[in-house]
Design an enzyme around this catalytic site. Structure first.
Site, PDB file in Angstrom:
ATOM      1  N   LYS A  55       0.846  -1.207   0.000  1.00  0.00           N
ATOM      2  CA  LYS A  55       0.000   0.000   0.000  1.00  0.00           C
ATOM      3  C   LYS A  55       0.883   1.259   0.000  1.00  0.00           C
ATOM      4  O   LYS A  55       0.631   2.216  -0.742  1.00  0.00           O
ATOM      5  CB  LYS A  55      -0.939   0.005   1.216  1.00  0.00           C
ATOM      6  N   GLN A  99      -5.008  -1.587   9.650  1.00  0.00           N
ATOM      7  CA  GLN A  99      -4.803  -2.894   9.014  1.00  0.00           C
ATOM      8  C   GLN A  99      -5.349  -3.999   9.919  1.00  0.00           C
ATOM      9  O   GLN A  99      -5.070  -4.032  11.116  1.00  0.00           O
ATOM     10  CB  GLN A  99      -3.297  -3.092   8.748  1.00  0.00           C
ATOM     11  N   ASP A 122     -11.354   2.756   3.961  1.00  0.00           N
ATOM     12  CA  ASP A 122     -11.634   1.315   3.876  1.00  0.00           C
ATOM     13  C   ASP A 122     -13.147   1.069   3.859  1.00  0.00           C
ATOM     14  O   ASP A 122     -13.583  -0.055   3.622  1.00  0.00           O
ATOM     15  CB  ASP A 122     -11.016   0.565   5.070  1.00  0.00           C
TER      16      ASP A 122
END
Ligand code: NAP
Length: 297
Positions: A55, A99, A122
């Site tokens: 990422k 994460q 997200d």
């Protein structure tokens, strides 16, 4: 026999990232700084390190800045939420992700609830989920977003098609089912969701025009389960022991690719299918956050 085409996530994501990079230049000029993604990583799980690493690398590729904030496995939920609140009010940061997986003592729900919806790239905060269900523009979880981008890139018709999704997680199966059932394009499918309590999944898949596997069971979808000409999108990524590899494992999808591919009109490979599209989805969301597309600040 059907002519099989590969839904190549590497090719599609490269094009999408080029487009994001071009827009990033414009945003940087406009705002006087690059779009900025913050990533919180708890612990040092190997797969998470790899995902976070790619990422960050992809942020560099498109001209975004990124910050990685690391915490020990012993971090408390409160400490994590305090950090999230600090980032929520930092006007130099456009997007924030935490994460997963998180250690068992931390509630993923409490963490996603703490992220300001306008920075929730997200798309896991329930405000964004609610907006997604109501077809209001919002951040869509990165993997489902990547799947929509892939369908768009390859101009796959979804309207009126029967779609079977196997898996109902909050990060993949459930959102992709909702998105493909929405009154939108891609969308307008008749969607069936299967899960571990479903009876006779082959009876559903045999009839499907589009099959999305998101269960994490290597080789689950076999050729008898697929009709001639189907579109198959394999989200699964599992490590399977393989002595011939230096790492000792290879990555496997949920689809028995060798068997299933010859029957398909389109199919994603693993790796190189949905994986690269997920990062494209995340960075597309981050660009939207920098542009203030869904929420006014
Ligand atoms: P998850 O949270 O473990 O959910 C798995 C889902 O599959 C659950 O809904 C479960 O049903 C269902 N399931 C499990 N065994 C089944 C069976 N035998 N028959 C039918 N359904 C079954 O997994 P996830 O996070 O959604 O991820 C799924 C897979 O996608 C994993 O391999 C993961 O690594 C991969 N993934 C890939 C990407 C990417 O970028 N390519 C991104 C995210 C995830 P129940 O609800 O009944 O338990």
């Amino acid at each position: 026999m059907t002519a099989m085409n590969l839904l190549d996530g590497r090719i599609a994501s490269a094009k999408i990232l080029d487009n994001i990079a071009a827009n990033s230049v414009l945003v940087t000029k406009q705002k006087g700084r690059a779009p900025h993604l913050s990533i919180i990583l708890v612990g040092n799980d190997g797969a998470s390190e790899t995902y976070v690493g790619s990422k960050i690398k992809t942020c560099e590729r498109v001209g975004f800045s990124s910050t990685l904030i690391r915490f020990d496995n012993t971090v408390s939920e409160k400490e994590l939420i305090d950090k999230i609140r600090e980032i929520n009010s930092d006007s130099e940061i456009d997007g924030l992700i935490v994460q997963s997986p998180l250690p068992a003592h931390i509630s993923f729900t409490n963490i996603t609830n703490a992220i300001e919806p306008s920075k929730d790239v997200d798309g896991f905060n329930p405000i964004n989920t609610g907006r997604m269900v109501q077809n209001i523009p919002s951040f869509i979880p990165a993997t489902p977003k990547g799947i929509l981008l892939l369908l768009e890139y390859y101009k796959i018709t979804t309207t009126g098609k029967k779609c079977v999704v196997i898996g109902r997680s909050n990060i993949v199966g459930m959102p992709v089912s909702i998105l493909l059932a929405r009154n939108s394009d891609p969308g307008n499918c008749t969607v069936t969701i299967c899960h571990s309590k479903s009876i006779d999944i082959p009876a559903q898949t045999k009839d499907a025009d589009i099959i999305i596997t998101a269960l994490g069971k290597p080789g689950f979808l076999t050729s008898e389960m697929v009709k001639e000409g189907a579109v198959v999108i394999d989200v699964g990524i599992s490590r399977v022991a393989d002595a011939s590899k230096k790492s000792g494992f290879r990555l496997s999808g949920d689809v028995d690719f060798q068997e299933v591919a010859p029957k398909c009109s389109y199919i994603t490979p693993v790796p190189g299918g949905v994986g690269p599209m997920t990062i494209a989805g995340l960075l597309s969301n981050t660009l939207s956050a920098a542009l203030g597309e869904f929420y006014s600040r």
